[in-house]
Every structure is written in C-alpha cells, then in structure tokens.
Design a protein around this motif. Sequence first.
Motif, short mmCIF file in Angstrom:
data_model
loop_
_atom_site.label_atom_id
_atom_site.label_comp_id
_atom_site.label_asym_id
_atom_site.label_seq_id
_atom_site.Cartn_x
_atom_site.Cartn_y
_atom_site.Cartn_z
N TRP A 191 0.84 -1.20 0.00
CA TRP A 191 0.00 0.00 0.00
C TRP A 191 0.88 1.25 0.00
O TRP A 191 1.92 1.28 0.64
CB TRP A 191 -0.90 0.04 1.25
CG TRP A 191 -1.70 -1.19 1.48
CD1 TRP A 191 -1.31 -2.32 2.14
CD2 TRP A 191 -3.04 -1.44 1.02
NE1 TRP A 191 -2.31 -3.26 2.15
CE2 TRP A 191 -3.40 -2.74 1.46
CE3 TRP A 191 -3.97 -0.69 0.31
CZ2 TRP A 191 -4.63 -3.30 1.20
CZ3 TRP A 191 -5.21 -1.25 0.04
CH2 TRP A 191 -5.54 -2.54 0.48
N ASP A 193 1.13 4.91 1.46
CA ASP A 193 0.61 5.63 2.62
C ASP A 193 0.57 7.13 2.28
O ASP A 193 1.61 7.78 2.15
CB ASP A 193 1.51 5.38 3.83
CG ASP A 193 0.98 6.04 5.10
OD1 ASP A 193 -0.04 6.75 5.03
OD2 ASP A 193 1.60 5.85 6.16
N GLU A 194 -0.63 7.66 2.12
CA GLU A 194 -0.81 9.08 1.82
C GLU A 194 -1.45 9.77 3.03
O GLU A 194 -2.67 9.87 3.14
CB GLU A 194 -1.68 9.26 0.57
CG GLU A 194 -1.03 8.69 -0.69
CD GLU A 194 -1.90 8.85 -1.92
OE1 GLU A 194 -3.15 8.96 -1.77
OE2 GLU A 194 -1.36 8.85 -3.04
N GLY A 196 -1.82 8.68 6.05
CA GLY A 196 -2.69 7.77 6.80
C GLY A 196 -3.74 7.10 5.96
O GLY A 196 -4.38 6.14 6.41
N THR A 197 -3.97 7.55 4.74
CA THR A 197 -4.89 6.89 3.81
C THR A 197 -4.10 5.92 2.95
O THR A 197 -3.10 6.31 2.33
CB THR A 197 -5.60 7.93 2.91
OG1 THR A 197 -6.34 8.83 3.74
CG2 THR A 197 -6.53 7.24 1.93
N MET A 198 -4.53 4.66 2.93
CA MET A 198 -3.78 3.64 2.24
C MET A 198 -4.35 3.42 0.84
O MET A 198 -5.56 3.26 0.66
CB MET A 198 -3.81 2.32 3.03
CG MET A 198 -3.39 2.47 4.50
SD MET A 198 -1.75 3.22 4.69
CE MET A 198 -0.70 1.83 4.34
N ALA A 222 2.44 10.16 -1.81
CA ALA A 222 2.72 9.16 -0.78
C ALA A 222 4.04 9.47 -0.07
O ALA A 222 5.03 9.85 -0.70
CB ALA A 222 2.77 7.77 -1.39
N GLY A 226 3.02 0.53 3.21
CA GLY A 226 2.70 -0.47 4.23
C GLY A 226 2.52 -1.83 3.60
O GLY A 226 2.34 -1.96 2.39
N GLN A 237 -9.28 -2.11 0.63
CA GLN A 237 -8.74 -1.41 1.79
C GLN A 237 -8.13 -2.45 2.73
O GLN A 237 -8.54 -3.61 2.74
CB GLN A 237 -9.82 -0.60 2.51
CG GLN A 237 -10.39 0.55 1.70
CD GLN A 237 -9.35 1.64 1.44
OE1 GLN A 237 -8.49 1.90 2.27
NE2 GLN A 237 -9.44 2.27 0.28
N PRO A 242 -0.95 -3.79 9.93
CA PRO A 242 0.19 -3.84 9.03
C PRO A 242 1.31 -4.73 9.54
O PRO A 242 1.64 -4.71 10.73
CB PRO A 242 0.63 -2.38 8.94
CG PRO A 242 0.11 -1.73 10.17
CD PRO A 242 -1.16 -2.43 10.50
N LEU A 245 5.35 -0.82 8.28
CA LEU A 245 5.15 0.52 7.71
C LEU A 245 6.53 1.11 7.47
O LEU A 245 7.38 1.11 8.37
CB LEU A 245 4.34 1.41 8.66
CG LEU A 245 2.88 1.03 8.88
CD1 LEU A 245 2.27 1.89 9.98
CD2 LEU A 245 2.07 1.20 7.57
N GLU A 247 8.73 4.49 5.82
CA GLU A 247 8.70 5.85 5.30
C GLU A 247 9.65 5.98 4.11
O GLU A 247 10.71 5.34 4.08
CB GLU A 247 9.08 6.86 6.38
CG GLU A 247 8.07 6.97 7.52
CD GLU A 247 8.45 8.07 8.50
OE1 GLU A 247 9.53 8.70 8.29
OE2 GLU A 247 7.69 8.31 9.44
#
Length: 251
Positions: A191, A193-194, A196-198, A222, A226, A237, A242, A245, A247
Amino acid sequence: MSTAELHTLTGAYALHALPDEERVAFERHLGACEACAQEVRELSATAARLGLAVSATPPPGLRDRVLRDITTVRQEPPPRGRSAGSGVSPGRARRWSVYALAACVAAAAAFGGVAVWQNQVARDARQEAARAEQHNEQVARVLTAPDARTSAADLGDGARGTVVVSRSVNRAVFLASDMARPPGGKVYQLWFDEGGTMRAAGLMNPSATDDAVLLDGPVDRASGMGITVEPAGGSEQPTSAPVALMEFRDA
C-alpha cells in the motif's frame, strides 16, 4: 555473491532464468550499476525481437502436395526372410496400408490447426516478452534514477524489506528477502501511505520468500508504504494490522 559474479547475470535476468534469491540480489545490484542496467535493457529488447521470429505459417500448397504424394509413393516391402508362415496375411498388410494412409490424411488435414496453434503460441510469447521487457525497463529506471532514494527495515523473523523511490520517475520498487510465506489463501499486499490513507499498490508472490515488486501506480503524494496480509486476490482497503510501515526517504 560477489559484485564480479553479479555482473555476469544480465543475460539470465533478461530471460527470467534466475532463481528468486539471485534475481533479488541482482535487482539490488542494478540500483548501483548503470552498465548492467543498460545491458539488461538491450538484452530484453533483443529477446522481444527474437520472439517475433518464432511464428512460421506452412506454405499455401503444403496440404495438397502431401495428399497428392501419399498416393504415388510406394510402400516399402516386408524385410527379406518374411515367410508365409510369419502370421502376417496379405489382407492384414493391406489393412495396415489403409491405416497408414488414413493417418497421413489426418496429419495433412491438421496442418491448418497446427498453424493456428503455432501462431497463438507465438502471439502469447510476443505479448509475454513485451510485458517482461516493459517491467524490466520500469524497474531499472527506478533503481538507476539519479534521485533514487532507498529505505530499509527489518520485517521480523529475519526478514528484511527495502523500498527504492524515484520522484522523477514517480514510481517505487519494493525488495523483500527471507519473508515468511503468508498463510494459506492469503497474500501480502502493498500500500502507498498518503497521510494515513492507504492506496493499493500491488501484491507479492505468495510462494516467494524473496521478491521484487514494482508498486502499482504513481508515488504522487505518498510519504511511505505499508504491508498487510489480505485474502488471495487482495482487498480494496486493508483488513488487517500492518506487517510493516516504511517511510520514504526523500533526501
């Protein structure tokens, strides 16, 4: 595996002939070796062109020529020493000749079907070669981009993940090593990660402990990625906590 050995794997990589462990190691090497990346691009293009040459359509008159020739070519006589007491009667010999003729006619009639099958196989091979070439080029572009940035993390139980991001290419590649296989009927899903929105970014090969995945879609906004365990085929979704995660490193 030494760097010198990795330099020799360009051809096998372009033909998808490397074991998973060597493939992942070589793709890591591509991130630091422009010479190998260029050679892979050239070899992949050559393999795709060779795929175009595998189709051969039979000449238009081949079927008619075979049907004509089988009526004029004499059958070889039985080997010398064959006596009337050998148990093979003239009638049976004639029946075998009829069976042989029928087989020849059936084979000649099948030439058209074989040609169609050959063309389909060749078309599938060309499409697969084109997809492989495009995938290899996209992976190489990310790994060899001047602005490529790498982040690595321990994923537990000895597994390790590395993500390479290029903002100029706007794509990311995830490299995994020694990952435990997911439970039966499950798959690792990646996924973006934008904030907190996956956003779904592709699936890993459930049968591979080492894998290299070109994440689906652009990186865009992004800031990380994750990994979750999802039902086979993936989910829209995340449905589980996870596994990791990570970065993205921008500088």
